[in-house]
Design an enzyme around this catalytic site. Structure first.
Site, PDB file in Angstrom:
ATOM      1  CE  LYS A  37      24.358  31.811  -7.325  1.00 34.53           C
ATOM      2  NZ  LYS A  37      24.983  31.949  -8.661  1.00 34.53           N
ATOM      3  CG  ASN A  75      27.650  30.706 -12.468  1.00 34.28           C
ATOM      4  OD1 ASN A  75      28.178  30.744 -11.369  1.00 34.28           O
ATOM      5  ND2 ASN A  75      26.396  30.326 -12.636  1.00 34.28           N
ATOM      6  N   GLY A  78      35.806  32.845 -15.281  1.00 33.26           N
ATOM      7  CA  GLY A  78      37.016  33.586 -14.942  1.00 33.26           C
ATOM      8  C   GLY A  78      36.808  34.732 -13.985  1.00 33.26           C
TER       9      GLY A  78
END
Length: 243
Positions: A37, A75, A78
């Site tokens: 990001k 990402n 978990g």
């Protein structure tokens, strides 16, 4: 982060600066865990992580010979904030399973892949480089949700039913993009560790220290317009360039 930009700055930017200062005093090496990001950020979280990367690169310039680097993760399945635990909880409750936008895509990696990336950066960093992993093509978050519903023995459905679980679209949150910037590995420098690549550290760092002071002052005053101005006014697209 979008609702509390001052806290985001204090945590991600000022907090990183403090860690770098303490590491310098202790003679310790540093690996910053960043995020995809941070590339062309659209929100507060990505922009503050971008600034954390700039500060880390600045420290590498100031302290040559030290192992100081950055890992940029996608990402991590978990992990805290990952969609997988959220979907599992929603499925256990009988639904609905919510996805912000059915078109949204993300790059995913396993915890082991993320740990390997951090270890690689610790071993290979020499000049504030950014290390990334080839995590393959982006995956639609809707597809992950649907697969998890089927693995639970149910069928994804818009409205739910006796043998199905509702799969519903909500809306993108403020500062969230449909997909993060794609990683172009065509000119990246491969490392000796399979799947791990080195990107160039930014080289326009002369205003990082003054920007940090302005950000700290704006955060202390909770001056959101000033925070936004400095955060996004200082975004350096060279962070996304390859070596």
């Amino acid at each position: 982060d979008e609702a509390n930009p001052a806290e985001a700055v204090m945590n991600n930017v000022v907090g990183t600066a403090h860690v770098l200062e303490v590491a310098a005093e202790a003679g310790a090496d540093v690996v910053l865990v960043s995020t995809d990001k941070a590339v062309a950020p659209a929100g507060i979280m990505g922009a503050t992580k971008h600034w954390a990367e700039l500060l880390t690169a600045r420290s590498a310039v100031d302290m040559p010979g030290r192992r100081i680097g950055v890992v940029r993760c996608g990402n991590v399945l978990g992990s805290s904030g990952s969609v997988a635990p959220l979907f599992a909880e929603q499925i256990a409750r009988g639904g609905p399973v919510t996805v912000t936008d059915f078109r949204a895509e993300r790059h995913f990696m396993t915890p082991m892949e993320a740990a390997d990336l951090v270890l690689a950066a610790g071993a290979l960093s020499t000049r504030g480089d950014v290390f990334v992993r080839d995590s393959g093509p982006a995956v639609r978050i809707r597809d992950i949700a649907a697969r998890m519903i089927r693995l639970a023995g149910k069928v994804p459905h818009a409205d739910g039913g006796p043998h199905s679980i509702a799969l519903r679209e909500t809306a993108l949150r403020p500062g969230e993009k449909l997909r993060e910037a794609d990683l172009d590995l065509s000119e990246a420098e491969a490392t000796e560790i399979a799947g791990v690549y080195r990107l160039a550290a930014p080289n326009r760092l002369e205003h990082v220290r003054s920007g940090l002071r302005r950000l700290r002052d704006a955060a202390d005053a909770e001056d959101v317009p000033a925070i936004t101005s400095v955060l996004f006014g200082g975004v350096d697209q060279s962070l996304g360039a390859v070596a």
